[in-house]
Design an enzyme around this catalytic site. Structure first.
Site, short mmCIF file in Angstrom:
data_model
loop_
_atom_site.label_atom_id
_atom_site.label_comp_id
_atom_site.label_asym_id
_atom_site.label_seq_id
_atom_site.Cartn_x
_atom_site.Cartn_y
_atom_site.Cartn_z
N ASN A 1 0.77 -1.24 0.01
CA ASN A 1 0.17 -0.08 0.03
C ASN A 1 0.84 1.26 -0.09
O ASN A 1 1.54 1.52 1.04
CB ASN A 1 -0.89 -0.04 1.29
CG ASN A 1 -2.06 1.31 1.31
OD1 ASN A 1 -1.77 2.07 0.33
ND2 ASN A 1 -2.84 1.12 2.38
N ASP B 1 -9.85 0.20 -4.70
CA ASP B 1 -10.89 0.45 -3.72
C ASP B 1 -12.21 1.02 -4.42
O ASP B 1 -13.26 0.91 -3.81
CB ASP B 1 -10.25 1.80 -2.98
CG ASP B 1 -9.63 1.57 -1.86
OD1 ASP B 1 -10.21 0.51 -0.92
OD2 ASP B 1 -8.83 1.95 -1.22
N GLU C 1 -8.12 -5.60 5.01
CA GLU C 1 -7.88 -5.23 3.60
C GLU C 1 -6.62 -5.82 2.76
O GLU C 1 -6.84 -6.56 1.82
CB GLU C 1 -7.72 -3.75 3.37
CG GLU C 1 -9.13 -2.72 3.67
CD GLU C 1 -8.99 -1.45 3.81
OE1 GLU C 1 -9.40 -0.64 2.99
OE2 GLU C 1 -8.41 -1.04 4.83
#
Length: 393
Positions: A6, A143, A380
């Site tokens: 990320n 997302d 996530e």
């Protein structure tokens, strides 16, 4: 093994998953202050490591991560990492996680105008991994992808249609990776196939949104073209009368960009409480009867409750209301206040359950509640790992 990345503008969060048995992370790390005076830290086998390094750019940071994995014998060679999964905030109208090729990379690039703070960092990280690990499969997890099932009536704005055709002006929604994980988790908890699940999921973190899940798919969500829309958040205003921007710009001799920055960075909990963007700090002041903290909490709770009632109207039946993310998972007071405001649905919270500690998830509603209410810890990174694993098989 699967590496999940990320990437932010000056940081890279990463987890390494061992997928040989249970899909669990064996390493959790962060490369921070990239381009400033960086450092790398991670935890493995209950041992913490920290390495000071200038980290001039993302490529250098990823190279350092790989070097340390090898030096510490966490992996014996780079080829043990079978895939790298990237969180990408905006995928435009891409509807699923995708193997990264030139076409997908181009679509991520085209979405930079919709996510100028987030997508460029993802692109930099993708290009760095491609250079350092040229033989490793790379997957982009978006997302926005989960929300591509919304009907047009829910994603179009009542503005000139050509804005959608020419500029892509529409609701995209965010936190989709989290919502996908929660739907899968509810399938397990409720023992009901996800294609039959109707849920209202409240993802309440510093950034916050709600999604109406109909038959296991996103039917509507509170965030819009950007993450500024919808709920009141840590520093974001959520929905407001858009003419406020022009009005305040004139009053302050500012431009629209400056006002938008204030709506993104200085509004929400921070703006109303004048204390903090962190709900924990605001609740401390709330308990001390601070007037601004009280109105901030009441406004926050009211907006969430209003969306829950709105989304309930879309569903013939509701299998569960779910709270997740930092505030949703941990702030029992906020969960209780929200459910008390949702008068039409007959939500009843069991105070003992609501305040109890838990690991993965817990039922927080009482037997009298007409709809079950859960607190579920989102994951996530695990969702990205699962998507990556499925696509590289």
């Amino acid at each position: 093994m699967i590496l999940v990345i990320n990437s932010g503008s000056s940081s890279i969060k990463f987890k390494l998953f061992d997928t040989s048995k249970a899909i669990e992370p064996i390493l959790d790390g962060l490369a921070e202050r990239i381009g400033i005076d960086g450092f790398l830290k991670f935890e493995h086998n209950n041992q913490k490591y920290k390495f000071e390094d200038p980290l001039p750019d993302h490529e250098h940071a990823i190279q350092l991560i790989l070097n340390k994995l090898l030096e510490l014998k966490i992996i014996s060679n780079i080829d043990e990492i079978k895939g790298v999964g990237f969180r990408v905030v905006h995928g435009g109208e891409i509807s699923h996680s995708s193997i990264i090729n030139e076409e997908v990379l181009q679509k991520i690039q085209e979405s930079v105008k919709l996510a100028p703070l987030h997508n460029p960092a993802a692109i930099i990280a993708i290009k760095a991994v491609k250079k350092l690990m040229p033989n490793t499969s790379m997957i982009a997890c978006f997302d926005t992808a989960f929300h591509q099932t919304m009907p047009q009536v829910n994603y179009l704005y009542s503005v000139p249609y050509k804005w959608y055709e020419e500029f892509g002006v529409r609701k995209y929604g965010f936190h989709g990776i989290s919502y996908e994980y929660i739907v899968n988790k509810c399938e397990e908890i409720l023992n009901k196939k996800k294609e039959h699940l109707n849920l209202i999921v409240c993802h309440l973190g510093n950034g916050a949104s709600i999604s109406c899940i109909k038959d296991g798919k996103s039917y509507d969500t509170s965030m819009g073209l950007t993450p500024l829309a919808g709920l009141m958040m840590g520093t974001r205003s959520g929905d407001i009368d858009v003419s406020i921007c022009e009005y305040v710009a004139k009053q302050t001799n500012s431009d629209i960009f400056a006002i938008t920055q204030i709506l993104n960075k200085q509004s929400g909990l921070l703006g109303l409480s004048q204390t903090s963007a962190d709900m924990r700090d605001v609740l401390e002041q709330y308990d001390r009867n601070d007037k601004k903290a009280i109105i901030a909490v009441e406004k926050y709770v009211q907006v969430v409750a209003d969306f829950i009632v709105k989304y309930a109207n879309y569903l013939d039946s509701i299998d569960a209301v779910v709270f997740t993310a930092g505030i949703g998972e941990n702030a029992d007071v906020i969960r209780d206040l929200i459910c008390k405001r949702v008068k039409l649905l007959g939500l009843q919270i069991d105070q003992e359950k609501n305040e109890s500690k838990y690991s993965d998830y817990k039922l927080i509603s009482s037997e009298k509640s007409k709809i079950p209410v859960y607190a579920i810890r989102t994951n996530e990174e695990k969702m990205i790992c699962l998507d990556t694993l499925n696509l590289i098989k």
